[in-house]
Design an enzyme around this catalytic site. Structure first.
Site, PDB file in Angstrom:
ATOM      1  N   GLU A 406      35.599  44.405  17.638  1.00 19.00           N
ATOM      2  CA  GLU A 406      34.844  45.127  16.621  1.00 19.00           C
ATOM      3  C   GLU A 406      35.468  46.481  16.289  1.00 19.00           C
ATOM      4  OE1 GLU A 406      30.902  44.634  18.417  1.00 19.00           O
ATOM      5  OE2 GLU A 406      30.584  43.050  16.973  1.00 19.00           O
ATOM      6  N   GLU A 476      32.194  34.947  20.872  1.00 15.14           N
ATOM      7  CA  GLU A 476      30.843  35.211  21.382  1.00 15.14           C
ATOM      8  C   GLU A 476      29.899  34.247  20.687  1.00 15.14           C
ATOM      9  OE1 GLU A 476      29.679  39.375  21.063  1.00 15.14           O
ATOM     10  OE2 GLU A 476      31.727  39.998  21.538  1.00 15.14           O
TER      11      GLU A 476
HETATM   12  C1  GAL Z   1      28.678  41.702  19.670  1.00 17.66           C
HETATM   13  C2  GAL Z   1      29.529  42.614  20.510  1.00 17.66           C
HETATM   14  C3  GAL Z   1      29.128  42.621  21.951  1.00 17.66           C
HETATM   15  C4  GAL Z   1      27.642  42.753  22.073  1.00 17.66           C
HETATM   16  C5  GAL Z   1      26.980  41.625  21.347  1.00 17.66           C
HETATM   17  C6  GAL Z   1      25.489  41.713  21.372  1.00 17.66           C
HETATM   18  O1  GAL Z   1      28.686  42.155  18.361  1.00 17.66           O
HETATM   19  O2  GAL Z   1      30.883  42.271  20.426  1.00 17.66           O
HETATM   20  O3  GAL Z   1      29.773  43.668  22.597  1.00 17.66           O
HETATM   21  O4  GAL Z   1      27.251  43.947  21.483  1.00 17.66           O
HETATM   22  O5  GAL Z   1      27.348  41.664  19.994  1.00 17.66           O
HETATM   23  O6  GAL Z   1      24.973  41.759  22.644  1.00 17.66           O
END
Ligand code: GAL
Length: 950
Positions: A406, A476
């Site tokens: 990010e 993620e």
């Molecule tokens: C993503 C980010 C993570 C965490 C997650 C939400 O955007 O990369 O670090 O913030 O969302 O828990």
């Protein structure tokens, strides 16, 4: 000599605003295991707050705020200071650290270096009043030359540290801001004629099983390289050597070969693994076979020590992952402690190592001034990537380099992608934040919905030619916050269906709660954002892991294990067969113990064999080497609804069998000698973290919790319509609805009894125009003593909502009060099990309220979701922390006709359509009775039967 860089300490503040990399460090290199002498400097140091604090002792490695110096701050995207790059705020905690030590003569006998593996914040280092340089890049290693500065006898090491600096703008990861020397500090002898650096290149050719090894060595002396296990003692460095047959490295077969790199003065030992990762036809390949990542994102977190995680703990974490079929780790969002990667090499996990870089807070300012695209920051960003790659380049488990997280888009990211590919062409480069994917080797996204992932897999998404050639992964997904993650199976089915989809990494492995002692009742005080008085914070968003901060598993972990199973088992009862899909990368199934004749199945193959399926069948496959279950399947035959012969008749005073009803409400108030309280229909649940989030597929709508609140779903008011006798049945009709609106539910309660059991046939019918979907549809009731334990036949041991609970199987289980209720750091609805027959045993009454020993309630039905907890829904919803919940005094029970799924809208898609609960007619059939028992359940106090949460 280092003195050339000397800048007087008065410039410490000015220099904090410099976007340049740290000064004075030696060139980045691998973290090598050497026989040269070393001296650990971890232990008791002195610290004082600047400008005028007194000295006190502090443990290194450790974070300052966790040792009484300042407070932790939890913020996700937002910077807790003005976005005014490159300047830090004036309100900037500063600390002096000091260590006096006697130099080890063995180190002193050589040139030497001082190594810092992780210092959170920006620091200037002085040894014996000589400035060695500055530390920037909190999770990256820096080494300083100490030759000529380190002296015989007592040495004085000083580290002046500020929490905020220009580099804070590059370190906006979603985690606690906690300054301190949180990783080890070591003095290293650097013998003349020793080894400065090593880069092992080991590849595998799947066509003929051969391996190629090249070991690049940076040394001024003559070097020999040996690989004893391959019978070679005298390999030349810098040249490729071919080995006709090697055992390849995979996470399933982590074969390592010791490599000794030797000069007259120093010997370095590494462990090489022969493996080749590449992309073929938009498919991620390892050793010539498609690779599926069943991964998690791992932050380093310990509830007492923060990002200081000892190696034994890290090993236990990895072993826990392996036992749950997890095969990959993304080191979100920075390189882990260096030795962690020795463990992943040895135990077998695929790793994506991520650079220590995130500038997310700029997004809240439309990315204005983002360092990723500003030449001013080019050197600092490149320096970070270089140190990441150089330190970890020799680990076979590291399959990918990630440029950061990010950090928007920009020339500096493009530059580090190109640098990385040049430096290490053997590994794919990953970065999620740039949708053009121009400079990366995998197309990556976070939290893309299953609908979009399906389009990407099927190739129906509009894409340019370059991106279409890339494999896809989710860096993620499946946000494991609170009750959930819901909808894991849908992602996994897509990963299995489309070769382009290389799987992904669940967010996230471990919750980041900080522990702060225990309450008088013995509950651990678990803190999150805002609990330290932070004015800018993101609350409980840091509590979103499959395992709790102390690494005890939450219920989601069992679901992950089932969904990630490397072997698919499907029982077809009608055909009397079981179909076995081998989803291992390269293993056949001979390492598994089965309780049925397991045929040989090659990786990637599917075999169907006959299986006698008459009644309940459970098939289980266990890994013989590690002893854990890797896959299981069940055939659960249909069960008839429990029959209660309606022999009792309702009497004029509203008694039916063992039950007594209240003429005013029509609700039962007694069952034998058990008081039933607050019996009511209910459509609401205490919002889960996911209910409080906005699903990514419907961002224009409020969260489910807000929709329910707007409709006052939790505030139903009831009117009794009538009570009638219908033959042996007592029929009660009620109408319930929230205030303000003209929608609600008409409920028919049809009660019958055989004189002992009380059967309920309940129908809930919506009327009017409902403004929202429901959370559930069922009944609530309260018993006025706390639960001792719940024993049930049904699905368990973990909870199940329509889109979770893949890890639950049919059987008979027992759980104490807290385990059944499933306690989470932030209280929320949880713990429903689908039961056929459950007994809720109540704790013995206090002495002044004698009741029948062993009282309780038995519930029978088919697959009835049963929730049991010591608090009302309202209390759960209104309490911010688990340790603030009141002590157990009553038992609240819910029985559902239907419930909504949980989804992952805390970050990601909401509840998928099949698991939503549109208002429609719902029916619940249950039988209530008092358990028949000779013996009291528990004879000691309430406490003795409670258990810690799982
Ligand atoms: C993503 C980010 C993570 C965490 C997650 C939400 O955007 O990369 O670090 O913030 O969302 O828990």
């Amino acid at each position: 000599m280092i003195k050339k860089d000397y800048v007087p300490v008065t410039s410490f503040r000015t220099e904090l605003a410099s976007p340049q990399p740290g000064r004075g460090g030696l060139p980045a290199r691998a973290h090598l295991r050497s026989d040269a002498p070393r001296q650990p400097l971890d232990g008791a140091w002195q610290v004082r707050r600047r400008p005028d604090g007194g000295w006190s002792e502090i443990r290194v490695p450790g974070h300052l705020p966790l040792q009484g110096h300042g407070t932790p701050i939890y913020a996700n995207v937002q910077f807790p200071f003005p976005v005014d790059p490159p300047f830090p705020p004036d309100d900037n905690p500063e600390f002096d650290h000091r260590l006096e030590f006697e130099a080890d003569p063995a180190v002193l006998a050589h040139p030497s270096a001082l190594r810092f593996e992780g210092v959170d914040g920006a620091a200037t280092v002085r040894l014996n009043d000589v400035e060695l340089g500055t530390l920037r890049g909190s999770r990256l290693t820096t080494e300083f030359d100490t030759t000529g500065v380190l002296r015989d006898g007592v040495n004085v090491l000083q580290v002046r540290l500020a929490q905020w600096s220009a580099h804070s703008y590059l370190e906006d990861q979603d985690m606690w801001w906690m300054p301190g020397i949180f990783r080890s500090v070591t003095l290293l002898a650097r013998p003349a004629g020793g080894i400065r650096d090593v880069f092992v290149h080991a590849s595998y050719d799947h066509r003929d099983g051969s391996g190629t090894l090249r070991v690049d060595v940076d040394s001024d002396a003559a070097v020999t390289v040996s690989v004893p296990a391959l019978g070679r003692e005298d390999l030349s460095a810098g040249e490729s050597h071919h080995f006709r047959s090697v055992d390849p490295w995979t996470a399933e077969t982590p074969s390592l070969y010791a490599v000794r790199v030797h000069t007259q003065q120093e010997t370095v030992t590494l462990r090489a693994g022969f493996r080749t990762v590449h992309v073929d036809d938009a498919t991620l390949m390892l050793n010539g076979r498609p690779l599926l990542l069943r991964g998690v994102n791992r932050h380093e977190h310990d509830p007492l020590h923060g990002r200081t995680v000892d190696l034994a703990t890290a090993r236990a974490e990895l072993e826990l992952m392996k036992r749950h079929n997890i095969n990959a780790v993304r080191t979100s969002h920075y390189p882990p402690q260096a030795d962690f990667l020795d463990l992943t090499d040895e135990l077998g996990l695929y790793v994506m190592v991520e650079n220590d870089l995130e500038t997310h807070g700029f997004e809240l300012n439309d990315w204005r001034g983002n360092p990723s695209d500003d030449p001013l920051w080019h050197d600092a960003i490149l320096d970070r990537m270089r140190r990441t790659v150089e330190r970890d380049k020799n680990h076979p488990s590291v399959l990918f380099w990630s440029l950061g997280n990010e950090a928007g888009t920009g020339a500096n990211l493009d530059a580090i992608a190109q640098w990385t590919k040049r430096r290490d062409p053997s590994r794919p480069v990953h970065y999620e934040g740039d949708r053009r994917s121009r400079h990366v080797d995998v197309y990556s996204r976070m939290y893309a919905t299953t609908a979009e992932v399906e389009r990407i897999g099927a190739g129906t998404e509009p894409e340019d030619e370059h991106r279409r050639e890339l494999p896809f992964l989710l860096c993620e997904y499946a946000h494991a916050m609170g009750n959930g993650p819901g909808g894991l199976s849908e992602y996994q089915e897509l990963f299995h269906r489309y070769p382009r989809l290389a799987g992904g990494f669940i967010w996230e492995w471990v919750e980041h709660a900080l522990h702060a002692g225990t309450t008088a009742e013995g509950r651990t005080v678990q803190l999150y954002g805002g609990d330290f008085g932070e004015r800018v914070h993101d609350g409980s968003f840091v509590i979103d892991g499959l395992v709790h901060a102390d690494r005890t598993p939450g219920p989601g972990l069992a679901d992950v294990a089932r969904v990630f199973a490397p072997v698919g088992l499907t029982i077809d009862a009608e055909r009397s067969t079981v179909t076995i899909v081998n989803r291992y990368h390269s293993l056949d199934l001979t390492h598994l113990d089965a309780d049925f004749p397991l045929p040989p199945v090659a990786p990637g193959d599917t075999v169907t064999v006959p299986l006698e399926v008459s009644s309940l069948v459970t098939l289980s496959l266990r890994d013989r080497r590690q002893g854990h279950e890797v896959a299981w399947a069940q055939h659960v035959p249909p069960r008839p609804a429990p029959a209660v012969e309606a022999t009792a008749v309702p009497s004029g005073d509203l008694r039916l069998g063992p039950a007594v009803f209240d003429a005013r409400t029509g609700m039962p108030v007694r069952l034998g000698d058990l008081g039933l309280h607050d019996v009511a229909v209910s459509l609401w649940r205490a919002p889960t973290e996911n209910d409080r989030g906005q699903g990514w597929e419907e961002r224009d709508l409020p969260s489910m919790a807000d929709r329910w609140a707007a409709a006052r779903l939790g505030d139903l008011r009831t009117r009794l319509i009538g009570i009638t006798a219908d033959g042996p049945a007592l029929v009660v009709r009620t109408r319930s609805g929230p205030p303000v609106i003209d929608a609600g539910v008409d409920v028919t309660w049809r009660w019958t009894s055989d004189g002992d059991a009380l059967a309920l046939d309940l129908t809930i019918e919506p009327y009017g125009r409902w403004p929202c979907e429901w959370a559930r549809a069922g009944i609530d009731l309260r018993l006025d003593r706390p639960t001792a334990r719940v024993t049930w036949t049904g699905w368990g041991p973990g909870p199940q909502y329509p889109d979770t609970g893949q890890g639950a199987r049919y059987g008979t289980f027992t759980a104490g009060r807290d385990t059944y209720a499933v306690r989470t750091v932030r209280p929320q609805e949880h713990g429903a099990r689908r039961v056929d027959d459950a007994t809720i045993d109540l704790a013995p009454a206090p002495e002044n309220r004698p009741e029948r020993a062993g009282a309780g309630l038995r519930v029978r039905g088919v697959d009835v979701p049963l929730t049991v907890r010591p608090w009302s829904r309202e209390t759960v919803a209104a309490t911010a922390h688990d340790h603030e919940l009141p002590a157990a005094a009553s038992t609240w029970i819910s029985l559902d006709a239907a419930a909504s799924g949980v989804g992952t809208a805390s970050c990601g898609q909401g509840v998928l359509p099949p698991y939503r609960l549109a208002p429609s007619t719902r029916r619940l059939r249950v039988v209530l009775q008092q358990p028949i028992r000779e013996e009291p359940v528990a004879t000691s106090s309430y406490q003795s039967v409670s258990e810690p949460s799982p």
